[in-house]
Design a protein around this motif. Sequence first.
Motif, PDB file in Angstrom:
ATOM      1  N   ILE A  80       0.867  -1.181   0.000  1.00 12.29           N
ATOM      2  CA  ILE A  80       0.000   0.000   0.000  1.00 12.29           C
ATOM      3  C   ILE A  80       0.904   1.231   0.000  1.00 12.29           C
ATOM      4  O   ILE A  80       2.018   1.197   0.533  1.00 12.29           O
ATOM      5  CB  ILE A  80      -0.986   0.051   1.201  1.00 12.29           C
ATOM      6  N   GLU A  81       0.400   2.304  -0.604  1.00 12.70           N
ATOM      7  CA  GLU A  81       1.169   3.538  -0.666  1.00 12.70           C
ATOM      8  C   GLU A  81       1.256   4.156   0.726  1.00 12.70           C
ATOM      9  O   GLU A  81       0.253   4.253   1.439  1.00 12.70           O
ATOM     10  CB  GLU A  81       0.497   4.508  -1.639  1.00 12.70           C
ATOM     11  N   HIS A  82       2.443   4.559   1.098  1.00 12.31           N
ATOM     12  CA  HIS A  82       2.636   5.211   2.393  1.00 12.31           C
ATOM     13  C   HIS A  82       2.251   6.683   2.296  1.00 12.31           C
ATOM     14  O   HIS A  82       2.307   7.291   1.229  1.00 12.31           O
ATOM     15  CB  HIS A  82       4.093   5.078   2.837  1.00 12.31           C
ATOM     16  N   SER A  83       1.872   7.262   3.404  1.00  8.08           N
ATOM     17  CA  SER A  83       1.498   8.679   3.514  1.00  8.08           C
ATOM     18  C   SER A  83       0.376   9.058   2.564  1.00  8.08           C
ATOM     19  O   SER A  83       0.348  10.165   2.027  1.00  8.08           O
ATOM     20  CB  SER A  83       2.721   9.582   3.264  1.00  8.08           C
ATOM     21  N   ALA A  84      -0.549   8.119   2.347  1.00 12.56           N
ATOM     22  CA  ALA A  84      -1.715   8.383   1.496  1.00 12.56           C
ATOM     23  C   ALA A  84      -2.920   7.669   2.093  1.00 12.56           C
ATOM     24  O   ALA A  84      -2.827   6.499   2.478  1.00 12.56           O
ATOM     25  CB  ALA A  84      -1.464   7.868   0.078  1.00 12.56           C
ATOM     26  N   PRO A  85      -4.063   8.338   2.188  1.00  8.98           N
ATOM     27  CA  PRO A  85      -5.263   7.687   2.734  1.00  8.98           C
ATOM     28  C   PRO A  85      -5.697   6.503   1.866  1.00  8.98           C
ATOM     29  O   PRO A  85      -5.469   6.488   0.652  1.00  8.98           O
ATOM     30  CB  PRO A  85      -6.322   8.794   2.689  1.00  8.98           C
ATOM     31  N   PHE A  86      -6.300   5.517   2.500  1.00  9.22           N
ATOM     32  CA  PHE A  86      -6.819   4.349   1.780  1.00  9.22           C
ATOM     33  C   PHE A  86      -7.970   3.750   2.568  1.00  9.22           C
ATOM     34  O   PHE A  86      -8.153   4.047   3.740  1.00  9.22           O
ATOM     35  CB  PHE A  86      -5.733   3.297   1.546  1.00  9.22           C
ATOM     36  N   LYS A  87      -8.745   2.893   1.905  1.00 10.45           N
ATOM     37  CA  LYS A  87      -9.816   2.148   2.557  1.00 10.45           C
ATOM     38  C   LYS A  87      -9.424   0.683   2.556  1.00 10.45           C
ATOM     39  O   LYS A  87      -9.183   0.093   1.496  1.00 10.45           O
ATOM     40  CB  LYS A  87     -11.140   2.334   1.808  1.00 10.45           C
ATOM     41  N   LEU A  88      -9.363   0.087   3.737  1.00 10.97           N
ATOM     42  CA  LEU A  88      -9.015  -1.337   3.829  1.00 10.97           C
ATOM     43  C   LEU A  88      -9.916  -2.201   2.955  1.00 10.97           C
ATOM     44  O   LEU A  88      -9.450  -3.144   2.319  1.00 10.97           O
ATOM     45  CB  LEU A  88      -9.105  -1.820   5.280  1.00 10.97           C
TER      46      LEU A  88
END
Length: 113
Positions: A9-17
Amino acid sequence: MTEKLIKNIEHSAPFKLLDLVAYEPGKVASLTLAQKPGVGLTILAFAEGEGVSTHAAPGDAMAYIMDGEAEITIDETRYRLKAGEGIVMPAGIPHAVQSITSFKMLLTVVKNS
């Protein structure tokens, strides 16, 4: 640059599990986020009718249901879990996972390294 301990997953970026792993008919899809000697972090998407047969793990395994409904059996006791619920499967104790509906879970395994 330091080693990334959480991967895929991209670091320092919001995401939805929920969006990280898609359901695949007839399969259990997974994405490993961390796998080190003392900890494992994996997102799993179980298609309806899929499961993992009885086994025991060397560490405590915490399952957090993010979507759908699952049945988790721990030492012959069955637990029905829905989105927003979790359970710890203790180290060395037989457990199994079975979908009731398609479901997604975050699995965290912690063990002595």
